[in-house]
Design an enzyme around this catalytic site. Structure first.
Site, PDB file in Angstrom:
ATOM      1  N   CYS A   1       0.808  -1.221   0.000  1.00 51.58           N
ATOM      2  CA  CYS A   1       0.000   0.000   0.000  1.00 51.58           C
ATOM      3  C   CYS A   1       0.840   1.269   0.000  1.00 51.58           C
ATOM      4  O   CYS A   1       0.305   2.380  -0.132  1.00 51.58           O
ATOM      5  CB  CYS A   1      -0.947  -0.004   1.193  1.00 51.58           C
ATOM      6  SG  CYS A   1      -1.825  -1.554   1.365  1.00 51.58           S
TER       7      CYS A   1
ATOM      8  N   HIS B   1      -3.080   6.685   2.619  1.00 52.06           N
ATOM      9  CA  HIS B   1      -3.598   5.432   2.073  1.00 52.06           C
ATOM     10  C   HIS B   1      -4.954   5.151   2.728  1.00 52.06           C
ATOM     11  O   HIS B   1      -5.110   5.291   3.943  1.00 52.06           O
ATOM     12  CB  HIS B   1      -2.597   4.308   2.366  1.00 52.06           C
ATOM     13  CG  HIS B   1      -3.156   2.956   2.155  1.00 52.06           C
ATOM     14  ND1 HIS B   1      -3.809   2.604   0.999  1.00 52.06           N
ATOM     15  CD2 HIS B   1      -3.205   1.860   2.962  1.00 52.06           C
ATOM     16  CE1 HIS B   1      -4.221   1.353   1.106  1.00 52.06           C
ATOM     17  NE2 HIS B   1      -3.870   0.881   2.281  1.00 52.06           N
TER      18      HIS B   1
ATOM     19  N   ASN C   1     -10.204  -0.621   0.521  1.00 53.31           N
ATOM     20  CA  ASN C   1      -8.745  -0.483   0.503  1.00 53.31           C
ATOM     21  C   ASN C   1      -8.237  -1.032  -0.829  1.00 53.31           C
ATOM     22  O   ASN C   1      -8.303  -2.234  -1.068  1.00 53.31           O
ATOM     23  CB  ASN C   1      -8.187  -1.282   1.690  1.00 53.31           C
ATOM     24  CG  ASN C   1      -6.672  -1.302   1.739  1.00 53.31           C
ATOM     25  OD1 ASN C   1      -5.996  -0.927   0.788  1.00 53.31           O
ATOM     26  ND2 ASN C   1      -6.130  -1.756   2.851  1.00 53.31           N
TER      27      ASN C   1
END
Ligand code: UT7
Length: 312
Positions: free
Chosen positions: A113, A239, A269
């Site tokens: 990520c 993020h 996500n």
């Protein structure tokens, strides 16, 4: 420190939207549980689209908005932990399908990520010695491919998507960056290869603790390097893993309401794609404009983390 300049952005999502409500028909969960723990209502999952389709869509938008052609690109990087193939890389596939020249430097990188920021740093270094002065950087994930749809601890959290940016050399641009990694195959890992084995596993609480620690620390380091306070910034883009991580850090730093951007309610996500997708949304909404002071932070599997404070 000299910085790359982001000339343009793009974004591409698969057509299918999967709500928490829909997931609750196959695993024991609810919209109330998922939204209150994560801030996520829905995500997009690929049905017919490949990762390359998403990467192409985002990359083409970014190129068009920069007024550039594929032949102008000297460096092409794709940040991903869910490529279509282990080899060829997504970047090589993009080179062929978009029509970039054969001497374009193409490869994928995996920093989970934090991948988009690792990609920016890498592209910046490579542009110094590149045949052409532009880099195409794409964060692209098809995480639905590696989800165990019977595991409610993970299947409700992630989504698919791609975000892209065109970067160029800019002798005047400046930024501050922080990077970190901590080898840890126990908090979050993806077993593979092989369809039976390929699944995301996560110790949610451990990753949550790690995330709030490194996000807060990275932001404090960047603010100190810049010599400014949190509320002197125009925007913070983290993020998009969990709204509670962002809210926790924003509260600890005494940030003003609305400074930290959040869009995980619609996308979940999306790992390396979440930051470029958020940047693209903000640009298109007119909320991210030239001259603004922006702080970007990524964190995730590896464990990895990265932050940058730059002028848009
Ligand atoms: O991009 C990589 C970075 N990843 C992250 O940043 C993720 C960080 N971690 C998190 O976001 C949170 O830890 C989660 C959202 C993953 C989980 O939230 P939590 O508050 O830590 O919940 P938990 O794992 O402690 O689970 C609490 C309860 C458990 O039940 P028991 O053992 O208390 O009976 C779970 O089994 O909630 C249960 N649970 C669920 N219930 C309904 C776990 N997942 C679900 C679900 N629906 N989907």
């Amino acid at each position: 420190m000299s910085a790359p300049k982001i000339l343009s952005t793009g974004r591409c999502l698969p057509a299918r939207v999967v709500t928490n409500e829909e997931l609750s028909k196959t695993v024991e969960t609810s919209d109330e549980w998922v939204y209150s723990r994560t801030g996520i209502h829905a995500r997009h999952f690929c049905e017919k689209e490949s990762g390359l389709d998403l990467a192409m869509g985002a990359a083409q938008q970014a190129l068009d908005r920069a007024g550039l052609k594929p032949e102008d690109i000297g460096v092409c990087l794709v940040a991903t932990f869910t490529p279509d193939y282990a080899s060829p890389s997504m970047a090589c596939l993009l080179q062929k399908h978009l029509g970039m020249l054969e001497d374009t430097l193409c490869f994928d990188l995996n920093a989970a990520c934090a991948g988009f920021l690792y990609g920016m740093k890498t592209a910046h270094a490579l542009l110094r010695d590149s045949v052409r002065p532009y880099a195409l950087l794409v964060g692209c994930e098809v995480i639905s491919r590696v989800l165990d749809m019977t595991d409610r601890n993970t299947c409700v959290l992630f989504g698919d998507g791609a975000g892209a940016a065109v970067l160029c050399r800019d002798e005047d641009a400046q930024w501050h960056t922080v990077f970190g990694s901590r080898g840890d195959p126990e908090s979050i890992w993806v077993q593979g290869p092989g369809p039976d084995k390929a699944a995301v596993h996560m110790e949610g609480k451990a990753v949550f603790r790690f995330a709030v620690e490194v996000v807060e620390k990275s932001i404090r380091q960047l603010l100190e390097a810049e010599g400014c306070g949190i509320n002197d910034l125009d925007l913070v883009v983290c993020h998009q893993a969990n709204a509670r991580i962002i809210d926790h850090v924003a509260k600890k730093l005494k940030a003003r309401e609305g400074l930290f951007y959040k869009n995980m309610d619609r996308y979940g996500n999306t790992s390396a794609a979440s930051i470029p997708m958020a940047l693209d949304e903000l640009v298109l909404a007119g909320e991210l404009k030239p001259g603004m002071r922006v702080l970007i932070v990524g964190f995730g599997g590896g464990l990895t983390w990265a932050g940058a404070l730059l002028k848009w």
